[in-house]
Motif scaffolding. Structure first.
Motif, short mmCIF file in Angstrom:
data_model
loop_
_atom_site.label_atom_id
_atom_site.label_comp_id
_atom_site.label_asym_id
_atom_site.label_seq_id
_atom_site.Cartn_x
_atom_site.Cartn_y
_atom_site.Cartn_z
N THR A 90 13.96 30.96 1.90
CA THR A 90 14.80 31.11 3.08
C THR A 90 15.00 32.60 3.37
O THR A 90 15.45 33.35 2.51
N PRO A 144 4.76 30.68 8.34
CA PRO A 144 6.02 30.41 9.04
C PRO A 144 6.39 28.93 8.93
O PRO A 144 5.53 28.05 9.01
N SER A 198 17.35 32.14 11.03
CA SER A 198 16.85 32.02 9.66
C SER A 198 15.56 31.19 9.70
O SER A 198 15.30 30.49 10.66
N MET A 199 14.76 31.30 8.65
CA MET A 199 13.51 30.56 8.59
C MET A 199 13.21 30.16 7.16
O MET A 199 13.53 30.90 6.21
N THR A 251 9.58 38.07 14.56
CA THR A 251 9.14 37.22 15.67
C THR A 251 8.90 38.11 16.89
O THR A 251 9.32 39.27 16.92
N GLU A 306 19.32 25.07 5.21
CA GLU A 306 18.57 24.33 6.22
C GLU A 306 19.39 23.13 6.66
O GLU A 306 20.07 22.48 5.88
N PHE A 335 7.41 25.83 18.05
CA PHE A 335 8.54 25.13 17.44
C PHE A 335 9.10 24.11 18.41
O PHE A 335 9.22 24.37 19.61
N LYS A 374 10.15 26.14 9.25
CA LYS A 374 11.25 25.73 10.11
C LYS A 374 12.15 26.91 10.47
O LYS A 374 12.61 27.65 9.61
N LEU A 375 12.40 27.07 11.76
CA LEU A 375 13.29 28.11 12.27
C LEU A 375 14.64 27.49 12.58
O LEU A 375 14.72 26.40 13.15
N THR A 376 15.71 28.16 12.19
CA THR A 376 17.06 27.67 12.46
C THR A 376 17.84 28.75 13.18
O THR A 376 17.84 29.91 12.76
#
Length: 457
Positions: free
Chosen positions: A327, A364, A313-314, A294, A420, A263, A366-368
């Motif tokens: 999400t 997998p 969150s992802m 993860t 997001e 990422f 976008k990771l936030t």
């Protein structure tokens, strides 16, 4: 008055003069200040003005007081927020020269008046004690220093000279009060003329941040993931993306395979995060309850954070016969986090409702990372770099109101977690540096513990 009385007065005056402070000339020097890594701000150039006060004369064996007064800090408090009373603490280093070598650690109290936005920084005086072990002239030159801000979390800005600094004060040391030991020592543990120096005065209050994230290497996710490359499907086929559901068959649990993901994060997050990610599913009627895991220690904590401050969150990507995103969100950190120590993200959960029938892949996305400290959350978006394998493949049956189902647009179903954010949804990251609430720092734009709450327009 008798001659003896006059002589006594003059002698006393001489003693007072000898013990009095050296004339403290103001020293100015160009300074570069490095804001906390978490701020995402570049180094800032400014000018520091300092007065060093110490006795003009002393004897071998004396322990003398040295004072560092910051006449002018390298910048003002930016036009962002007011700094509370007694939240700023400086530490610094004075270089010793002449008859001594090494450094003297300096430290100030956490003591300052309220500092309004767009006004000069006010730093308390720093003090240190110097033990004199050798006769001769000792020079004192201001050097690097650190500004710590305590609220809402402890963060540091580190400043260092970018030019040769002039001597701030000189002490003339005469033999008398003890034998010469060949060096000068300080109460901060700073060194003798033998040359070994310590970093006594530049201790940081926990503001060091991770600049690149910690890679997880081969660490497996908590809870253990089961790799099922080519898992058996109820429809009689093998899939490359992990386990598959059997549509209406009796299987309910579908473990995904562990896949490596890189990422790229935006400030104030780490530059990059590398982790193993596993997507598991459990059938629930026509939908699937997802759990995303993860690896342990995916990143280092940017600062000391209290319990409940950090939440992941992802956006899980749906491919194959279906399309869209789901999400999934994790719980906040259950324990306080130490600055610079590895962070384990909690398992993230959400619900996938198929929008098409066939083999749908889950990968997998976008990771936030969201940090909340009493105000609006600080949102750190981390986009997937390069291609990534699917962790799970499911044999799905279309459900009313499900995901896109082969279309080109993207929808979010289930999960109900963090929205997001990032450039793609208008969340332009602004200069920030510390917490939802207080920040400052030194340098042309420093004294910039800029609030994370200003991450979005």
């Amino acid at each position: 008055m008798s001659a003896a009385g006059v002589a006594l007065m003059l002698g006393g005056a001489g003693i007072l003069l000898a013990a009095g402070p050296a004339m403290a000339a103001e020293v100015s020097y160009r300074t570069e200040c490095i804001p906390p890594s978490i701020s995402g701000l570049p180094p800032v150039q400014g000018t520091t003005k300092v007065q060093i006060t110490a006795p003009a004369e002393a004897k071998v064996g004396d322990e003398v007081d040295v004072v560092w007064k910051t006449v002018e800090a390298a910048s003002k408090n930016p036009d962002i927020l007011d700094l509370d009373k007694d939240t700023v603490k400086p530490t610094g280093v004075i270089k010793l020269g002449g008859a001594a070598s090494g450094t003297l650690a300096m430290e100030g109290p956490r003591q300052n008046p309220p500092i309004p936005k767009n006004s000069p920084m006010v730093l308390p005086d720093m003090k240190g004690k110097l033990k004199l072990d050798k006769a001769g002239e000792i020079t004192l030159t201001p050097d690097k220093y650190t500004i710590n801000v305590s609220k809402p979390m402890s963060t540091d800005t580190k400043c260092s000279p970018k030019e040769t600094v002039a001597v701030g004060a000189t002490i003339k040391v005469t033999a008398g009060g003890g034998s010469s030991s060949g060096g000068t020592t300080t109460s901060g543990g700073t060194t003798t003329s033998g040359g070994t120096t310590t970093s006594g005065g530049t201790t940081s209050g926990g503001g060091t941040t991770a600049s690149g994230g910690t890679t997880s290497g081969g660490t497996t996710t908590s809870g253990g993931t089961t790799s099922s490359t080519g898992g058996t499907t109820a429809s009689g086929g093998s899939t490359a993306g992990g386990s598959s559901s059997g549509g209406g068959g009796g299987q309910t649990d579908f473990p995904g395979k562990e896949v490596a993901v890189s990422f790229a994060c935006q400030a104030p997050g780490p530059a990059s995060i590398t982790s193993k990610v596993t997507i598991n599913a459990k059938k629930n009627g026509g939908s699937y309850d997802l759990t995303v895991k993860t690896a342990k220690g995916v990143m280092n904590s940017p600062a000391a954070l209290p319990k409940g401050a950090l939440k992941p969150s992802m956006a899980v990507k749906i491919g194959g016969a279906d399309s869209g995103t789901v999400t999934v969100t994790g719980a906040a950190n259950p324990e306080p986090l130490e600055a610079g120590k590895p962070v384990d993200l909690t398992d993230m959960t959400g619900t996938y409702k198929p929008g098409a029938s066939g083999k749908a892949t889950l990968s997998p996305g976008k990771l936030t990372i969201s940090v909340t400290l009493g105000g609006s959350p600080i949102v750190i978006p981390c986009e997937v770099k390069g291609s990534v394998q699917a962790s799970l493949t499911l044999d799905t049956e279309k459900q009313a109101g499900g995901a896109v189902g082969g279309g080109s647009s993207t929808t979010t179903s289930g999960g109900g977690g963090l929205a997001e954010t990032g450039a793609e949804d208008g969340g332009a990251l602004r200069a920030l540096a510390l917490v939802a609430g207080t920040v400052i720092l030194l340098g042309g734009a420093v004294f910039t513990f800029t609030p994370w709450a200003r991450l979005r327009r």
